[in-house]
Design a protein around this motif. Structure first.
Motif, PDB file in Angstrom:
ATOM      1  N   ASN A  78       0.814  -1.204   0.000  1.00 13.92           N
ATOM      2  CA  ASN A  78       0.000   0.000   0.000  1.00 13.92           C
ATOM      3  C   ASN A  78       0.855   1.266   0.000  1.00 13.92           C
ATOM      4  OD1 ASN A  78      -2.260  -1.619   0.120  1.00 13.92           O
ATOM      5  ND2 ASN A  78      -2.395  -1.513   2.340  1.00 13.92           N
ATOM      6  N   ASN A  79       2.116   1.118   0.302  1.00 10.38           N
ATOM      7  CA  ASN A  79       3.034   2.237   0.345  1.00 10.38           C
ATOM      8  C   ASN A  79       4.143   1.982  -0.668  1.00 10.38           C
ATOM      9  OD1 ASN A  79       1.789   3.637   2.714  1.00 10.38           O
ATOM     10  ND2 ASN A  79       2.209   1.632   3.595  1.00 10.38           N
ATOM     11  N   LYS A  80       5.009   2.958  -0.872  1.00  7.20           N
ATOM     12  CA  LYS A  80       5.969   2.833  -1.955  1.00  7.20           C
ATOM     13  C   LYS A  80       7.326   3.397  -1.551  1.00  7.20           C
ATOM     14  CE  LYS A  80       6.286   3.871  -6.852  1.00  7.20           C
ATOM     15  NZ  LYS A  80       5.670   4.537  -7.991  1.00  7.20           N
ATOM     16  N   ILE A  92       4.033   7.321   1.821  1.00 12.35           N
ATOM     17  CA  ILE A  92       3.004   6.695   2.649  1.00 12.35           C
ATOM     18  C   ILE A  92       1.721   7.476   2.443  1.00 12.35           C
ATOM     19  CG2 ILE A  92       2.316   6.070   4.989  1.00 12.35           C
ATOM     20  CD1 ILE A  92       5.328   6.176   5.715  1.00 12.35           C
ATOM     21  N   SER A  93       0.674   6.778   2.095  1.00 12.91           N
ATOM     22  CA  SER A  93      -0.590   7.444   1.817  1.00 12.91           C
ATOM     23  C   SER A  93      -1.691   6.836   2.684  1.00 12.91           C
ATOM     24  CB  SER A  93      -0.943   7.279   0.333  1.00 12.91           C
ATOM     25  OG  SER A  93      -2.177   7.886   0.064  1.00 12.91           O
ATOM     26  N   ASN A  94      -2.336   7.692   3.472  1.00 10.93           N
ATOM     27  CA  ASN A  94      -3.458   7.254   4.299  1.00 10.93           C
ATOM     28  C   ASN A  94      -4.256   8.486   4.705  1.00 10.93           C
ATOM     29  OD1 ASN A  94      -5.169   6.224   6.368  1.00 10.93           O
ATOM     30  ND2 ASN A  94      -3.727   4.527   6.628  1.00 10.93           N
ATOM     31  N   ASP A 103       1.033   3.784  10.290  1.00 11.75           N
ATOM     32  CA  ASP A 103       1.727   3.302   9.093  1.00 11.75           C
ATOM     33  C   ASP A 103       3.175   3.776   9.072  1.00 11.75           C
ATOM     34  OD1 ASP A 103      -0.505   1.992   8.180  1.00 11.75           O
ATOM     35  OD2 ASP A 103      -0.950   3.412   6.562  1.00 11.75           O
TER      36      ASP A 103
END
Length: 142
Positions: A78-80, A92-94, A103
């Protein structure tokens, strides 16, 4: 560290004579430091290099990239992690601030474990954190 690098080279299919050549290139290297100014010259004893690659070498950047190539696999999908030369960017995207903080903590823990397992350290003085929010989220508090 060189044994880790050599293991990774074999994993990526570098074997045979090429592997032997790189192994020979990395082993049996020595260095010393020479300090020279107007007042005195000081020369250290020779010391064997057991880690890393020769600085300023043509192969150094390539071997470094092969060494850290598996770093992105240490975090969830989910992250890169974006690798470019010796710069690494973690994305990190949330949308949920609490989950975002969790996260970040988890991913930094995974990266810390990867660094320890690979016998390298993170330079915290060159590490920066930037938090981006959308315009809607930014103005929602006003």
């Amino acid at each position: 560290m060189n044994h880790i690098l050599l293991t990774k080279l074999e994993f990526y299919g570098i074997t045979g004579e090429t592997f032997k050549l790189i192994k020979t290139y990395l082993q049996g290297r020595y260095q010393r430091v020479v300090l020279n100014n107007n007042y005195f010259t000081s020369i250290s004893d020779w010391g064997e290099l057991t880690h890393g690659v020769p600085q300023g070498s043509i192969l150094g950047p390539l071997l470094f990239l092969l060494y850290i190539n598996d770093l992105p696999h240490s975090i969830n999908k989910n992250n890169k992690i974006v690798l470019f030369a010796d710069d690494t960017t973690l994305i990190i995207s949330n949308r949920d601030p609490i989950n975002f903080r969790e996260d970040v903590h988890k991913i930094l823990q995974h990266i810390h474990e990867w660094f320890n397992a690979n016998l390298i350290s993170l330079n915290w003085e060159k590490t920066h954190f930037v938090h981006f929010t959308t315009k809607n989220n930014f103005f929602s508090d006003f």
